[in-house]
Design a protein around this motif. Structure first.
Motif, PDB file in Angstrom:
ATOM      1  N   LEU A  71       0.482  -1.391   0.479  1.00 18.34           N
ATOM      2  CA  LEU A  71      -0.120   0.001   0.087  1.00 18.34           C
ATOM      3  C   LEU A  71       0.913   1.542   0.053  1.00 18.34           C
ATOM      4  O   LEU A  71       1.964   0.838  -0.006  1.00 18.34           O
ATOM      5  CB  LEU A  71      -0.750  -0.165   1.004  1.00 18.34           C
ATOM      6  CG  LEU A  71      -1.954  -1.657   1.675  1.00 18.34           C
ATOM      7  CD1 LEU A  71      -2.783  -1.570   2.326  1.00 18.34           C
ATOM      8  CD2 LEU A  71      -2.938  -0.814   0.042  1.00 18.34           C
ATOM      9  N   PRO A  72       0.548   2.517  -0.695  1.00 15.74           N
ATOM     10  CA  PRO A  72       1.456   3.227  -0.745  1.00 15.74           C
ATOM     11  C   PRO A  72       1.622   4.289   0.398  1.00 15.74           C
ATOM     12  O   PRO A  72       0.134   4.415   1.717  1.00 15.74           O
ATOM     13  CB  PRO A  72      -0.006   4.659  -1.253  1.00 15.74           C
ATOM     14  CG  PRO A  72      -0.782   3.580  -1.640  1.00 15.74           C
ATOM     15  CD  PRO A  72      -0.634   2.262  -1.307  1.00 15.74           C
ATOM     16  N   ALA A  73       2.682   4.555   1.078  1.00 12.57           N
ATOM     17  CA  ALA A  73       2.349   4.984   2.546  1.00 12.57           C
ATOM     18  C   ALA A  73       2.750   6.426   2.903  1.00 12.57           C
ATOM     19  O   ALA A  73       2.281   7.519   1.565  1.00 12.57           O
ATOM     20  CB  ALA A  73       4.861   5.027   2.736  1.00 12.57           C
ATOM     21  N   THR A  74       1.422   6.701   3.537  1.00  8.98           N
ATOM     22  CA  THR A  74       1.395   7.961   4.295  1.00  8.98           C
ATOM     23  C   THR A  74       2.808   9.371   3.590  1.00  8.98           C
ATOM     24  O   THR A  74       3.727   8.941   4.080  1.00  8.98           O
ATOM     25  CB  THR A  74       0.853   8.478   5.261  1.00  8.98           C
ATOM     26  OG1 THR A  74       1.904   8.195   6.068  1.00  8.98           O
ATOM     27  CG2 THR A  74      -0.326   7.419   5.414  1.00  8.98           C
ATOM     28  N   ASP A  75       1.833  10.288   3.443  1.00  8.66           N
ATOM     29  CA  ASP A  75       2.929  11.852   3.837  1.00  8.66           C
ATOM     30  C   ASP A  75       3.330  12.054   4.597  1.00  8.66           C
ATOM     31  O   ASP A  75       2.987  11.662   5.862  1.00  8.66           O
ATOM     32  CB  ASP A  75       2.380  12.877   3.163  1.00  8.66           C
ATOM     33  CG  ASP A  75       2.060  12.683   1.828  1.00  8.66           C
ATOM     34  OD1 ASP A  75       1.670  12.001   0.862  1.00  8.66           O
ATOM     35  OD2 ASP A  75       1.598  13.989   0.748  1.00  8.66           O
ATOM     36  N   GLY A  76       5.018  11.988   5.046  1.00  2.89           N
ATOM     37  CA  GLY A  76       5.146  12.374   6.295  1.00  2.89           C
ATOM     38  C   GLY A  76       7.010  12.256   6.595  1.00  2.89           C
ATOM     39  O   GLY A  76       7.609  12.105   5.269  1.00  2.89           O
ATOM     40  N   ASN A  77       7.715  12.439   7.314  1.00  4.27           N
ATOM     41  CA  ASN A  77       8.863  12.241   7.205  1.00  4.27           C
ATOM     42  C   ASN A  77       9.025  10.712   7.708  1.00  4.27           C
ATOM     43  O   ASN A  77       8.465  10.306   8.644  1.00  4.27           O
ATOM     44  CB  ASN A  77       9.655  13.136   8.695  1.00  4.27           C
ATOM     45  CG  ASN A  77       9.777  14.191   8.327  1.00  4.27           C
ATOM     46  OD1 ASN A  77       9.571  14.880   6.943  1.00  4.27           O
ATOM     47  ND2 ASN A  77       8.951  15.394   9.182  1.00  4.27           N
ATOM     48  N   TYR A  78      10.392   9.906   7.159  1.00  2.00           N
ATOM     49  CA  TYR A  78      11.033   8.874   7.399  1.00  2.00           C
ATOM     50  C   TYR A  78      12.371   8.408   7.630  1.00  2.00           C
ATOM     51  O   TYR A  78      13.206   9.790   7.464  1.00  2.00           O
ATOM     52  CB  TYR A  78       9.999   8.286   6.315  1.00  2.00           C
ATOM     53  CG  TYR A  78       9.063   7.834   5.933  1.00  2.00           C
ATOM     54  CD1 TYR A  78       7.923   6.235   6.348  1.00  2.00           C
ATOM     55  CD2 TYR A  78       8.052   8.724   5.491  1.00  2.00           C
ATOM     56  CE1 TYR A  78       7.578   6.528   6.092  1.00  2.00           C
ATOM     57  CE2 TYR A  78       6.851   8.635   5.125  1.00  2.00           C
ATOM     58  CZ  TYR A  78       6.251   6.932   5.281  1.00  2.00           C
ATOM     59  OH  TYR A  78       4.796   6.937   5.422  1.00  2.00           O
ATOM     60  N   THR A  79      12.801   7.517   8.256  1.00  2.00           N
ATOM     61  CA  THR A  79      15.016   7.065   8.710  1.00  2.00           C
ATOM     62  C   THR A  79      14.277   5.881   7.926  1.00  2.00           C
ATOM     63  O   THR A  79      13.329   4.805   7.978  1.00  2.00           O
ATOM     64  CB  THR A  79      15.000   6.802  10.449  1.00  2.00           C
ATOM     65  OG1 THR A  79      13.512   6.449  11.180  1.00  2.00           O
ATOM     66  CG2 THR A  79      14.654   8.768   9.858  1.00  2.00           C
ATOM     67  N   ASP A 102       6.447  13.248  -0.060  1.00  2.00           N
ATOM     68  CA  ASP A 102       5.386  14.781  -0.314  1.00  2.00           C
ATOM     69  C   ASP A 102       4.491  14.392  -1.590  1.00  2.00           C
ATOM     70  O   ASP A 102       5.713  14.323  -2.695  1.00  2.00           O
ATOM     71  CB  ASP A 102       6.252  15.783  -0.332  1.00  2.00           C
ATOM     72  CG  ASP A 102       5.410  17.156  -0.174  1.00  2.00           C
ATOM     73  OD1 ASP A 102       4.151  16.721  -0.366  1.00  2.00           O
ATOM     74  OD2 ASP A 102       5.934  17.790  -0.712  1.00  2.00           O
ATOM     75  N   THR A 103       3.844  14.012  -1.388  1.00  2.00           N
ATOM     76  CA  THR A 103       2.651  13.660  -2.802  1.00  2.00           C
ATOM     77  C   THR A 103       1.638  14.711  -3.448  1.00  2.00           C
ATOM     78  O   THR A 103       0.811  14.183  -3.633  1.00  2.00           O
ATOM     79  CB  THR A 103       1.674  12.139  -2.786  1.00  2.00           C
ATOM     80  OG1 THR A 103       1.495  12.597  -1.524  1.00  2.00           O
ATOM     81  CG2 THR A 103       2.719  11.078  -2.989  1.00  2.00           C
ATOM     82  N   GLN A 104       2.188  16.078  -2.626  1.00  2.00           N
ATOM     83  CA  GLN A 104       1.400  16.952  -2.734  1.00  2.00           C
ATOM     84  C   GLN A 104       1.621  18.482  -3.395  1.00  2.00           C
ATOM     85  O   GLN A 104       2.531  18.584  -3.062  1.00  2.00           O
ATOM     86  CB  GLN A 104       0.356  17.965  -1.529  1.00  2.00           C
ATOM     87  CG  GLN A 104       0.158  16.569   0.160  1.00  2.00           C
ATOM     88  CD  GLN A 104      -1.347  16.143  -0.746  1.00  2.00           C
ATOM     89  OE1 GLN A 104      -2.463  16.469  -1.274  1.00  2.00           O
ATOM     90  NE2 GLN A 104      -1.509  14.541  -0.926  1.00  2.00           N
ATOM     91  N   PHE A 105       1.105  18.504  -4.863  1.00  2.00           N
ATOM     92  CA  PHE A 105       1.519  19.449  -5.279  1.00  2.00           C
ATOM     93  C   PHE A 105       1.227  21.017  -5.122  1.00  2.00           C
ATOM     94  O   PHE A 105       0.582  21.109  -4.066  1.00  2.00           O
ATOM     95  CB  PHE A 105       0.923  19.387  -6.826  1.00  2.00           C
ATOM     96  CG  PHE A 105       1.002  18.155  -7.689  1.00  2.00           C
ATOM     97  CD1 PHE A 105       2.381  18.338  -8.418  1.00  2.00           C
ATOM     98  CD2 PHE A 105       0.511  17.000  -7.144  1.00  2.00           C
ATOM     99  CE1 PHE A 105       2.196  17.285  -9.196  1.00  2.00           C
ATOM    100  CE2 PHE A 105       0.936  15.949  -8.068  1.00  2.00           C
ATOM    101  CZ  PHE A 105       1.985  15.604  -9.128  1.00  2.00           C
ATOM    102  N   PRO A 106       2.682  21.673  -5.188  1.00  2.00           N
ATOM    103  CA  PRO A 106       1.463  23.517  -5.252  1.00  2.00           C
ATOM    104  C   PRO A 106       0.636  24.039  -5.673  1.00  2.00           C
ATOM    105  O   PRO A 106      -0.336  23.027  -6.451  1.00  2.00           O
ATOM    106  CB  PRO A 106       2.834  24.388  -5.321  1.00  2.00           C
ATOM    107  CG  PRO A 106       4.124  22.910  -5.367  1.00  2.00           C
ATOM    108  CD  PRO A 106       3.455  22.101  -6.017  1.00  2.00           C
ATOM    109  N   GLU A 107      -0.299  24.400  -4.770  1.00  2.00           N
ATOM    110  CA  GLU A 107      -1.386  24.737  -5.024  1.00  2.00           C
ATOM    111  C   GLU A 107      -1.107  26.410  -5.762  1.00  2.00           C
ATOM    112  O   GLU A 107      -0.974  27.046  -4.689  1.00  2.00           O
ATOM    113  CB  GLU A 107      -2.444  24.384  -4.241  1.00  2.00           C
ATOM    114  CG  GLU A 107      -2.131  23.104  -4.034  1.00  2.00           C
ATOM    115  CD  GLU A 107      -4.316  22.272  -3.158  1.00  2.00           C
ATOM    116  OE1 GLU A 107      -4.816  23.420  -2.746  1.00  2.00           O
ATOM    117  OE2 GLU A 107      -4.226  21.780  -2.710  1.00  2.00           O
TER     118      GLU A 107
END
Length: 199
Positions: A71-79, A102-107
């Motif tokens: 499944l797609p991992a959610t947006d956020g910080n990872y290590t 980060d999968t969100q485009f600038p709006e």
């Protein structure tokens, strides 16, 4: 000893073919060959998200943003953390610096009250007001170009773009010739998400 680095600070697995994956580079600094390794990716809550393992020395490891369940991992910080075991039994570990998914485009929404101006100081549509509704980004770039694509004037904003009025002037402060012009504004974040709006 092992060193682990991520080859970028952010990636955006959203299928736009720009920074859709992130690659990890393990550097083994031991004389004894590695017999096995396990690389684990954790979210900001230290929850295990994805695991890679093999019974050989690790090479470049690429993550496409999917969890162990596919499944797609959610947006956020990872290590990412790697553990290697050498043939002589020595265990080594290393962890990357945090990186962003980060999968969100600038709006951006651009509004103008009209599309024809006459900068002749008759107080009738001498300027063209631009107003914006936008997300906060590291950089927004605005450009006005003529019908041949030549740059007439450009603007740079950090955070959000400021509303402004174009007075029909070029970069040198001269009134531009009659004709058709296009305004374009765009932003690309560190994860590679890019948005462009034109009028």
């Amino acid at each position: 000893e092992v060193i682990l680095t991520a080859q970028s600070l952010a990636f955006s697995p959203n299928g736009d073919k720009v920074q859709d994956t992130i690659t990890f580079n393990p550097i083994i600094k031991t004389d004894s060959p590695v017999s096995q390794y396990e690389l684990s990716i954790f979210d900001e809550n230290n929850t295990l998200v994805r695991t890679f393992k093999d019974t050989k020395s690790p090479k470049l490891i690429t993550w496409n943003g999917l969890t162990n369940d596919g499944l797609p991992a959610t947006d956020g910080n990872y290590t990412a953390r790697i553990e290697t075991v050498s043939l002589n039994g020595i265990v080594a570990q290393a962890t990357t610096q945090p990186f962003a998914l980060d999968t969100q485009f600038p709006e951006i929404k651009v509004t103008v009250p009209y599309v024809v101006i006459s900068p002749n100081n008759d107080s009738k549509k001498d300027t063209l007001p631009f107003s914006f509704e936008a997300t906060e980004e590291k950089l927004w770039t605005g450009e006005i170009r003529d019908a041949k694509g030549n740059l007439v004037v450009d603007y740079l904003w950090q955070g959000k773009p400021d509303n402004f009025e174009w007075e029909g002037l070029d970069l040198s402060g001269n009134i531009v010739a009659d004709g058709d012009y296009q305004f374009k504004i765009y932003s690309q974040d560190i994860a590679g998400n890019k948005t462009v709006a034109t009028i």
